[in-house]
Design a protein around this motif. Structure first.
Motif, PDB file in Angstrom:
ATOM      1  N   GLY A  94       0.822  -1.202   0.000  1.00  0.00           N
ATOM      2  CA  GLY A  94       0.000   0.000   0.000  1.00  0.00           C
ATOM      3  C   GLY A  94       0.855   1.251   0.000  1.00  0.00           C
ATOM      4  N   THR A  95       0.717   2.086  -1.001  1.00  0.00           N
ATOM      5  CA  THR A  95       1.576   3.260  -1.166  1.00  0.00           C
ATOM      6  C   THR A  95       1.389   4.278  -0.061  1.00  0.00           C
ATOM      7  OG1 THR A  95       1.580   3.006  -3.564  1.00  0.00           O
ATOM      8  CG2 THR A  95       2.101   5.194  -2.698  1.00  0.00           C
ATOM      9  N   VAL A  96       0.145   4.695   0.167  1.00  0.00           N
ATOM     10  CA  VAL A  96      -0.171   5.699   1.179  1.00  0.00           C
ATOM     11  C   VAL A  96      -1.640   5.535   1.550  1.00  0.00           C
ATOM     12  CG1 VAL A  96      -0.622   7.412  -0.631  1.00  0.00           C
ATOM     13  CG2 VAL A  96      -0.225   8.173   1.723  1.00  0.00           C
ATOM     14  N   PHE A  97      -1.952   5.645   2.828  1.00  0.00           N
ATOM     15  CA  PHE A  97      -3.324   5.506   3.308  1.00  0.00           C
ATOM     16  C   PHE A  97      -3.914   6.879   3.607  1.00  0.00           C
ATOM     17  CE2 PHE A  97      -1.906   1.207   3.866  1.00  0.00           C
ATOM     18  CZ  PHE A  97      -3.051   0.431   3.729  1.00  0.00           C
ATOM     19  N   THR A  98      -5.203   7.035   3.309  1.00  0.00           N
ATOM     20  CA  THR A  98      -5.945   8.267   3.581  1.00  0.00           C
ATOM     21  C   THR A  98      -7.259   7.883   4.254  1.00  0.00           C
ATOM     22  OG1 THR A  98      -6.870   8.173   1.337  1.00  0.00           O
ATOM     23  CG2 THR A  98      -4.927   9.527   1.648  1.00  0.00           C
ATOM     24  N   PRO A  99      -7.302   7.787   5.586  1.00  0.00           N
ATOM     25  CA  PRO A  99      -8.481   7.238   6.273  1.00  0.00           C
ATOM     26  C   PRO A  99      -9.730   8.109   6.230  1.00  0.00           C
ATOM     27  CG  PRO A  99      -6.502   7.139   7.646  1.00  0.00           C
ATOM     28  CD  PRO A  99      -6.190   8.040   6.506  1.00  0.00           C
ATOM     29  N   SER A 121      -3.418  12.635   6.409  1.00  0.00           N
ATOM     30  CA  SER A 121      -4.688  13.037   7.032  1.00  0.00           C
ATOM     31  C   SER A 121      -4.886  14.517   6.718  1.00  0.00           C
ATOM     32  CB  SER A 121      -4.665  12.768   8.536  1.00  0.00           C
ATOM     33  OG  SER A 121      -3.553  13.409   9.156  1.00  0.00           O
ATOM     34  N   MET A 122      -5.290  14.797   5.498  1.00  0.00           N
ATOM     35  CA  MET A 122      -5.381  16.164   4.982  1.00  0.00           C
ATOM     36  C   MET A 122      -6.531  16.934   5.628  1.00  0.00           C
ATOM     37  SD  MET A 122      -5.995  17.380   1.035  1.00  0.00           S
ATOM     38  CE  MET A 122      -7.683  16.761   1.042  1.00  0.00           C
ATOM     39  N   GLY A 123      -6.174  17.895   6.477  1.00  0.00           N
ATOM     40  CA  GLY A 123      -7.199  18.691   7.128  1.00  0.00           C
ATOM     41  C   GLY A 123      -7.891  17.989   8.275  1.00  0.00           C
ATOM     42  N   TYR A 124      -7.329  16.908   8.786  1.00  0.00           N
ATOM     43  CA  TYR A 124      -7.917  16.188   9.915  1.00  0.00           C
ATOM     44  C   TYR A 124      -6.805  15.394  10.604  1.00  0.00           C
ATOM     45  CZ  TYR A 124      -7.910  12.129   6.729  1.00  0.00           C
ATOM     46  OH  TYR A 124      -7.551  11.136   5.857  1.00  0.00           O
ATOM     47  N   GLY A 125      -7.176  14.594  11.585  1.00  0.00           N
ATOM     48  CA  GLY A 125      -6.205  13.723  12.242  1.00  0.00           C
ATOM     49  C   GLY A 125      -5.590  14.336  13.478  1.00  0.00           C
ATOM     50  N   ARG A 126      -4.470  13.751  13.876  1.00  0.00           N
ATOM     51  CA  ARG A 126      -3.773  14.178  15.089  1.00  0.00           C
ATOM     52  C   ARG A 126      -2.920  15.402  14.774  1.00  0.00           C
ATOM     53  NH1 ARG A 126      -1.400  10.711  19.941  1.00  0.00           N
ATOM     54  NH2 ARG A 126      -0.214  12.364  20.969  1.00  0.00           N
ATOM     55  N   THR A 127      -3.231  16.541  15.401  1.00  0.00           N
ATOM     56  CA  THR A 127      -2.580  17.795  15.039  1.00  0.00           C
ATOM     57  C   THR A 127      -1.095  17.795  15.334  1.00  0.00           C
ATOM     58  OG1 THR A 127      -4.632  19.037  15.370  1.00  0.00           O
ATOM     59  CG2 THR A 127      -2.583  20.285  15.417  1.00  0.00           C
ATOM     60  N   ASP A 128      -0.675  17.210  16.471  1.00  0.00           N
ATOM     61  CA  ASP A 128       0.753  17.269  16.804  1.00  0.00           C
ATOM     62  C   ASP A 128       1.602  16.406  15.883  1.00  0.00           C
ATOM     63  OD1 ASP A 128       0.079  14.775  17.814  1.00  0.00           O
ATOM     64  OD2 ASP A 128       0.636  15.217  19.886  1.00  0.00           O
ATOM     65  N   ALA A 129       0.960  15.613  15.016  1.00  0.00           N
ATOM     66  CA  ALA A 129       1.714  14.888  13.988  1.00  0.00           C
ATOM     67  C   ALA A 129       2.302  15.840  12.951  1.00  0.00           C
ATOM     68  CB  ALA A 129       0.825  13.848  13.308  1.00  0.00           C
ATOM     69  N   ILE A 138       3.232  10.246   9.449  1.00  0.00           N
ATOM     70  CA  ILE A 138       1.894  10.827   9.513  1.00  0.00           C
ATOM     71  C   ILE A 138       1.954  12.266   8.998  1.00  0.00           C
ATOM     72  CG2 ILE A 138      -0.147  11.187  10.944  1.00  0.00           C
ATOM     73  CD1 ILE A 138       0.871   8.272  10.849  1.00  0.00           C
ATOM     74  N   PHE A 139       1.031  12.616   8.081  1.00  0.00           N
ATOM     75  CA  PHE A 139       1.075  13.915   7.416  1.00  0.00           C
ATOM     76  C   PHE A 139      -0.296  14.601   7.432  1.00  0.00           C
ATOM     77  CE2 PHE A 139       4.551  11.446   5.688  1.00  0.00           C
ATOM     78  CZ  PHE A 139       5.582  12.366   5.535  1.00  0.00           C
ATOM     79  N   PRO A 140      -0.565  15.474   8.414  1.00  0.00           N
ATOM     80  CA  PRO A 140      -1.798  16.275   8.398  1.00  0.00           C
ATOM     81  C   PRO A 140      -1.628  17.468   7.458  1.00  0.00           C
ATOM     82  CG  PRO A 140      -0.580  16.695  10.410  1.00  0.00           C
ATOM     83  CD  PRO A 140       0.198  15.658   9.655  1.00  0.00           C
ATOM     84  N   LEU A 141      -1.606  17.188   6.166  1.00  0.00           N
ATOM     85  CA  LEU A 141      -1.233  18.177   5.160  1.00  0.00           C
ATOM     86  C   LEU A 141      -2.251  19.312   5.020  1.00  0.00           C
ATOM     87  CD1 LEU A 141       0.057  15.890   2.235  1.00  0.00           C
ATOM     88  CD2 LEU A 141       1.420  17.106   3.948  1.00  0.00           C
ATOM     89  N   VAL A 142      -1.791  20.397   4.449  1.00  0.00           N
ATOM     90  CA  VAL A 142      -2.525  21.594   4.044  1.00  0.00           C
ATOM     91  C   VAL A 142      -2.837  22.492   5.236  1.00  0.00           C
ATOM     92  CG1 VAL A 142      -4.502  22.562   2.801  1.00  0.00           C
ATOM     93  CG2 VAL A 142      -3.496  20.402   2.033  1.00  0.00           C
TER      94      VAL A 142
END
Length: 454
Positions: A94-99, A121-129, A138-142
């Motif tokens: 699996g290349t990358v997961f987007t839950p 986790s674009m615009g969601y998820g664990r902020t301190d990541a 872990i990438f909370p992008l944008v």
């Protein structure tokens, strides 16, 4: 002749391998249940973009994109089951997961880190990541939730005539009873102390289709503003119930997961005037959306959206942005590790951490005005942080603000302190210097003390 034949066969085999190269992208989607509108719109846009890249460009430098969906129903345990089912598929896994779920993202952090598979986790998820020195996979992008909330308080301050006018105001945080809903309680408490306003946190149990008691409590409290941190059916229910108790929609400011067409249309007139945060607009006029319509839906072809009227709406466009970020990460990684071949998840992780999508590249992608510039690093797994605000006029969303930058003087210290505490709890040594192919800078002495238990 034998050597020539052998060489020709080897060349043909190599060419066939290049043509056969594929990049497998697992999809932890949800298309049933109370959160189906968000999931179906997002993953519809995501898949349509990947499909367009295959049909228009022949893949990414000749590497075809493949995918498989697994229905999570927005449930944490199902999300973990789907992750385990899909992580080993494809030529390199699996290349990358987007839950598309903060709860599932939390559940996958340790697994994905152990497996060395990135999670966006674009615009969601664990902020301190957002601190990639502690959370390398872990990438909370944008833009993350804490950034959004500082922008939201700035916006409310602007509406009140200045940040000093927030003193003595009352704000209700009406939040979904989940990890997602609770994520912003700490930053709102901190901002309340800084600016002198009161904040009252009121939880709405999953899925949120009954809120009478919460809105009666709000009516008694008489707040100046309500922050709607909803998801799925909770959003139109909140707007309709607010109307019943007489609370004005234009004093309600939603998170971007409360600001889609599917959140306001079911509420009818009760939604008119409602404001929400946004990190992208609705609309079909962007060249990238037009290319999807041409290459994926043109000539009678069928894309992923059975209801094509949803193409260009908020959740769909958000999925397209997810597609852009995924493909650009693969493209970036190919520049380092080789074009025309399947990349490992670790190599794609490097591509995500080295994303640099400037305005020029956004124009080339046909996404100018849809996506804000993004520069990711080991230090910063968010990469953007700006927020706009939009208002529902009864028929469409209208953007009512310019980009509002997050207050990193609040957000970044909170991120680093929280990440350091997580590192101490899990026995993680922060990445410093050059690590995993990225320049990670150096951890401050104060945070080193937290990590080491001092």
């Amino acid at each position: 002749m034998g050597l020539a034949l052998t060489g020709a066969l080897a060349g043909a085999l190599a060419a066939a391998q290049v043509r056969a190269a594929e990049q497998f992208i697992p999809m932890l989607s949800y298309r049933v249940g109370p959160y189906a509108p968000g999931g179906s719109g997002f993953f519809g846009g995501y898949i349509d973009y990947l499909d367009m890249i295959n049909k228009r460009d022949g893949g990414v430098n000749g590497v075809k994109l493949t995918w498989e969906e697994c229905e999570t129903e927005y449930k944490n345990d199902r999300g973990v089951e789907c992750y385990e089912r899909l992580k080993g598929k494809g030529p390199t896994g699996g290349t990358v997961f987007t839950p598309l779920s903060t709860g599932i993202t939390y559940s996958l952090i340790e697994r994905a880190t152990t497996d060395k598979i990135p999670v966006i986790s674009m615009g969601y998820g664990r902020t301190d990541a957002s601190d990639g020195r502690i959370f390398p996979y872990i990438f909370p992008l944008v833009t993350n939730y804490w950034s959004q909330n500082t922008a939201k308080i700035k916006f409310i301050g602007m509406r009140e005539g200045g940040m000093d006018k927030l003193k003595g105001k009352k704000i209700v945080n009406l939040y979904h009873g989940s990890a997602y809903g609770k994520e912003t309680i700490p930053v709102l408490d901190l901002q309340a102390k800084k600016y002198g306003f009161e904040v009252k946190h009121i939880e709405v149990p999953h899925p949120g289709n009954e809120q009478q008691s919460q809105w009666l409590e709000i009516r008694r409290y008489k707040p100046d503003w309500v922050i709607l941190r909803g998801w799925g059916v909770m959003n139109p229910t909140a707007l309709k119930t607010a109307q019943k108790v007489g609370f004005p929609a234009d004093r309600i400011v939603g998170v971007w997961w409360s600001g889609a067409e599917e959140d306001v249309i079911p509420a009818g007139d009760a939604a008119k005037g409602f404001i929400s945060a946004a990190f992208h607009p609705s609309g079909r006029d962007f060249p990238v959306i037009q290319d999807i319509l041409k290459y994926v839906y043109g000539s009678g072809s069928r894309g992923n959206m059975t209801d094509q009227s949803r193409i260009g709406q908020q959740y769909y466009n958000r999925g397209v942005i997810q597609g852009i970020l995924t493909v650009e990460a693969i493209r970036t990684a190919q520049e380092k590790f080789g074009k025309g071949k399947s990349l490992t998840p670790e190599q794609v992780r490097w591509g995500i951490e080295n994303l640099n999508i400037d305005e020029k590249r956004i124009r080339q992608l046909g996404a100018f005005g849809l996506l804000q510039p993004l520069k990711v690093s080991c230090f910063d797994h968010e990469g953007g942080g700006a927020v706009k605000f939009q208002q529902w006029d009864g028929e469409r969303w209208k953007v009512i603000s310019d980009w509002i930058a997050s207050d990193q003087s609040i957000v970044r210290p909170m991120i680093e302190e929280s990440a350091a505490k997580y590192a101490k709890e899990k026995g993680i040594k922060p990445r410093e210097g050059i690590s995993l192919g990225s320049d990670c800078g150096h951890y401050s002495e104060n945070l080193k003390k937290i990590v080491s238990g001092g």
